[in-house]
Design an enzyme around this catalytic site. Structure first.
Site, PDB file in Angstrom:
ATOM      1  N   CYS A 103      11.846  40.994   9.976  1.00  0.00           N
ATOM      2  CA  CYS A 103      12.595  40.555  11.158  1.00  0.00           C
ATOM      3  C   CYS A 103      11.855  39.376  11.774  1.00  0.00           C
ATOM      4  CB  CYS A 103      12.708  41.694  12.168  1.00  0.00           C
ATOM      5  SG  CYS A 103      13.644  41.215  13.645  1.00  0.00           S
ATOM      6  N   GLU A 105      13.515  49.377   3.673  1.00  0.00           N
ATOM      7  CA  GLU A 105      13.630  50.830   3.818  1.00  0.00           C
ATOM      8  C   GLU A 105      14.918  51.201   4.536  1.00  0.00           C
ATOM      9  OE1 GLU A 105       9.092  52.475   3.972  1.00  0.00           O
ATOM     10  OE2 GLU A 105       9.717  51.338   5.714  1.00  0.00           O
ATOM     11  N   CYS A 158       9.129  41.645  18.116  1.00  0.00           N
ATOM     12  CA  CYS A 158       8.938  42.457  19.321  1.00  0.00           C
ATOM     13  C   CYS A 158       7.548  43.099  19.263  1.00  0.00           C
ATOM     14  CB  CYS A 158      10.012  43.539  19.429  1.00  0.00           C
ATOM     15  SG  CYS A 158      11.667  42.853  19.564  1.00  0.00           S
ATOM     16  N   CYS A 188       7.041  46.760  17.612  1.00  0.00           N
ATOM     17  CA  CYS A 188       7.813  47.120  16.407  1.00  0.00           C
ATOM     18  C   CYS A 188       7.078  46.704  15.138  1.00  0.00           C
ATOM     19  CB  CYS A 188       9.191  46.459  16.477  1.00  0.00           C
ATOM     20  SG  CYS A 188      10.167  46.644  14.974  1.00  0.00           S
ATOM     21  N   CYS A 231      20.552  55.135   8.517  1.00  0.00           N
ATOM     22  CA  CYS A 231      19.991  54.027   9.286  1.00  0.00           C
ATOM     23  C   CYS A 231      19.631  52.927   8.284  1.00  0.00           C
ATOM     24  CB  CYS A 231      18.764  54.558  10.023  1.00  0.00           C
ATOM     25  SG  CYS A 231      17.940  53.326  10.997  1.00  0.00           S
ATOM     26  N   CYS A 270      12.024  55.224  14.720  1.00  0.00           N
ATOM     27  CA  CYS A 270      12.385  53.890  15.217  1.00  0.00           C
ATOM     28  C   CYS A 270      11.158  52.998  15.292  1.00  0.00           C
ATOM     29  CB  CYS A 270      12.945  53.964  16.636  1.00  0.00           C
ATOM     30  SG  CYS A 270      14.425  54.918  16.793  1.00  0.00           S
TER      31      CYS A 270
HETATM   32  N1  SAH Z   1      16.739  44.618  15.573  1.00  0.00           N
HETATM   33  C1  SAH Z   1      17.654  45.559  16.128  1.00  0.00           C
HETATM   34  C2  SAH Z   1      17.903  46.694  15.159  1.00  0.00           C
HETATM   35  C3  SAH Z   1      16.668  47.545  14.871  1.00  0.00           C
HETATM   36  S1  SAH Z   1      16.930  49.022  15.691  1.00  0.00           S
HETATM   37  C4  SAH Z   1      17.170  46.046  17.457  1.00  0.00           C
HETATM   38  O1  SAH Z   1      16.029  45.775  17.782  1.00  0.00           O
HETATM   39  O2  SAH Z   1      17.958  46.649  18.173  1.00  0.00           O
HETATM   40  C5  SAH Z   1      15.369  49.682  15.883  1.00  0.00           C
HETATM   41  C6  SAH Z   1      15.292  50.345  17.245  1.00  0.00           C
HETATM   42  O3  SAH Z   1      13.980  50.914  17.384  1.00  0.00           O
HETATM   43  C7  SAH Z   1      15.450  49.353  18.378  1.00  0.00           C
HETATM   44  O4  SAH Z   1      16.095  49.964  19.475  1.00  0.00           O
HETATM   45  C8  SAH Z   1      14.017  49.051  18.705  1.00  0.00           C
HETATM   46  O5  SAH Z   1      13.888  48.486  19.968  1.00  0.00           O
HETATM   47  C9  SAH Z   1      13.389  50.403  18.564  1.00  0.00           C
HETATM   48  N2  SAH Z   1      11.951  50.370  18.342  1.00  0.00           N
HETATM   49  C10 SAH Z   1      11.224  49.398  17.750  1.00  0.00           C
HETATM   50  N3  SAH Z   1       9.912  49.744  17.713  1.00  0.00           N
HETATM   51  C11 SAH Z   1       9.827  50.974  18.285  1.00  0.00           C
HETATM   52  C12 SAH Z   1       8.745  51.870  18.509  1.00  0.00           C
HETATM   53  N4  SAH Z   1       7.504  51.579  18.130  1.00  0.00           N
HETATM   54  N5  SAH Z   1       9.028  53.057  19.095  1.00  0.00           N
HETATM   55  C13 SAH Z   1      10.289  53.369  19.451  1.00  0.00           C
HETATM   56  N6  SAH Z   1      11.349  52.569  19.259  1.00  0.00           N
HETATM   57  C14 SAH Z   1      11.122  51.373  18.693  1.00  0.00           C
HETATM   58 FE1  SF4 Z   2      13.288  42.953  15.078  1.00  0.00          FE
HETATM   59 FE2  SF4 Z   2      11.976  45.217  15.521  1.00  0.00          FE
HETATM   60 FE3  SF4 Z   2      12.563  43.584  17.548  1.00  0.00          FE
HETATM   61 FE4  SF4 Z   2      14.539  44.948  16.333  1.00  0.00          FE
HETATM   62  S1  SF4 Z   2      12.846  45.818  17.485  1.00  0.00           S
HETATM   63  S2  SF4 Z   2      14.529  42.785  16.914  1.00  0.00           S
HETATM   64  S3  SF4 Z   2      13.761  44.984  14.212  1.00  0.00           S
HETATM   65  S4  SF4 Z   2      11.198  43.106  15.821  1.00  0.00           S
END
Ligand code: SAH
Ligand code: SF4
Length: 343
Positions: free
Chosen positions: A114, A94, A118, A121, A107, A336
């Site tokens: 991934c 996406e 995390c 996420c 974006c 995000c």
């Molecule tokens: N993998 C990279 C790029 C993805 S950016 C990274 O993690 O930076 C996606 C952004 O959304 C990151 O800053 C991540 O930490 C944030 N994010 C992930 N899950 C989220 C959530 N449930 N609510 C708000 N931000 C979130």
């Molecule tokens: Fe991967 Fe989501 Fe963590 Fe970014 S925030 S590194 S996309 S698992």
């Protein structure tokens, strides 16, 4: 696929020049073709009217024009658009298009899924399929420009995946976005967001194009960050901040810190003070993101207004520049952390 074919979006400017030299064509043909593709979003060789008929035929017989196929498009109440694409092998990712007062930001995903998992996420919760190629990365952006008409102003690598675990493809795509004879998008309009891949940050410090760097921090001590972001076990905060300081010194650029406020997980005031101490001297911009609910973690909630206010109060006291972000695209799961590649 026939291995003898080239694929247009996989070719850098230099690759095009080599190809045309091989075909006995002048070097400037490379720039002409790239203008059609990257500036005018003309993807059919037969419409490239300043090339000879013969060359158009030769191109269409030898250089594939593989683009992400649009499977679904959704529009949020706030105007945010989400696109689901299918790549050549069936993999789906996406991308999101945000509109801030006439300024458009794409974006983009760098990986299908991934591997970093995390806790908060949805992309991470769905596992990892594969890296995207440079052409698949560029294809998302060019297709969004084509579908929306006109230029998109900014690109952020904040979709699915960890861009610094797919560095070769991401850096190659950025070179083409930035190249004057290709998309000519300014370095200041390109941002990589990383979960903290230290070797990648070191490479970015030496990268010839001064793009922007965002770091997803979400916790300012190792114990909590290990829980939220397992990647922290490999690159703990001391190593990470050393890399950020090196980047700051080498490039002179300020770094943006992303911090999603999760209720009673990482939003205590003491964590704001820890954050201040950790980033002392770095002069970061802090983006406080409202935590977005995800299906795989029903127990996690967004911080209350009161707790957000207290956290902000501490940052102000510490004289840390911060911005409280608004949620965008939440009603279509485009905010995000919510991208799941159509799963
Ligand atoms: N993998 C990279 C790029 C993805 S950016 C990274 O993690 O930076 C996606 C952004 O959304 C990151 O800053 C991540 O930490 C944030 N994010 C992930 N899950 C989220 C959530 N449930 N609510 C708000 N931000 C979130
Ligand atoms: Fe991967 Fe989501 Fe963590 Fe970014 S925030 S590194 S996309 S698992």
């Amino acid at each position: 696929m026939n291995d003898n074919y080239y694929d247009a979006l996989e070719l850098s400017l230099n690759d095009w020049q080599i190809l045309f030299a091989d075909w006995g064509e002048p070097k400037f043909r490379a720039g002409q073709v790239c203008q059609w593709i990257y500036a005018k979003k003309v993807f059919n060789y037969h419409d490239m009217s300043n090339l000879s008929k013969d060359l158009r035929v030769k191109l269409s017989e030898n250089v594939l024009m593989t683009l992400p196929v649009l499977i679904r498009q959704q529009t949020s109440r706030d105007g945010t658009k989400k696109y689901l694409w299918q790549m050549n092998d069936g993999v789906r990712v996406e991308s999101v298009l945000l509109n801030h007062g006439g300024h458009r930001t794409a974006c983009i995903s760098s990986q299908a899924g991934c591997p970093l998992g995390c806790m908060f996420c949805e992309t991470g919760a769905n596992g990892f399929t594969r890296n995207l190629t440079r052409g698949e990365i560029l294809g998302q952006f060019l297709m969004m420009e084509k579908l929306n008409g006109g230029d998109i102003n900014n690109i952020v690598f904040m979709g699915m995946g960890e861009p610094l675990l797919n560095e070769a493809a991401v850096f190659s795509a950025i070179r083409s976005l930035n190249d004057k004879s290709m998309r000519n998008l300014g370095a200041r309009h390109i941002t990589i967001s990383t979960s903290g891949i230290v070797p990648g940050i070191e490479d970015l410090a030496d990268f010839e194009i001064p793009i922007r760097l965002s770091l997803s921090l979400h916790a300012a001590n190792d114990a909590l960050r290990n829980k939220l972001m397992p990647v922290n076990k490999q690159y703990p905060l001391q190593k990470l901040t050393a890399a950020l300081r090196h980047y700051r010194e080498r490039t002179g650029e300020r770094i943006t810190i992303e911090y999603a406020l999760i209720d009673r997980v990482n939003d205590a005031v003491e964590y704001a003070y820890e954050l201040g101490a950790l980033l002392d001297g770095l002069q970061p911009y802090v983006n406080l993101i409202p935590y977005n609910a995800i299906p795989s973690r029903p127990e996690l909630r967004r911080s209350s207004d009161g707790r957000v206010k207290e956290f902000c109060g501490a940052l102000s006291e510490l004289k840390i520049e911060y911005e409280l972000r608004k949620e965008r695209g939440g009603d279509i799961a485009a905010a995000c952390g919510q991208l799941a590649g159509g799963k």
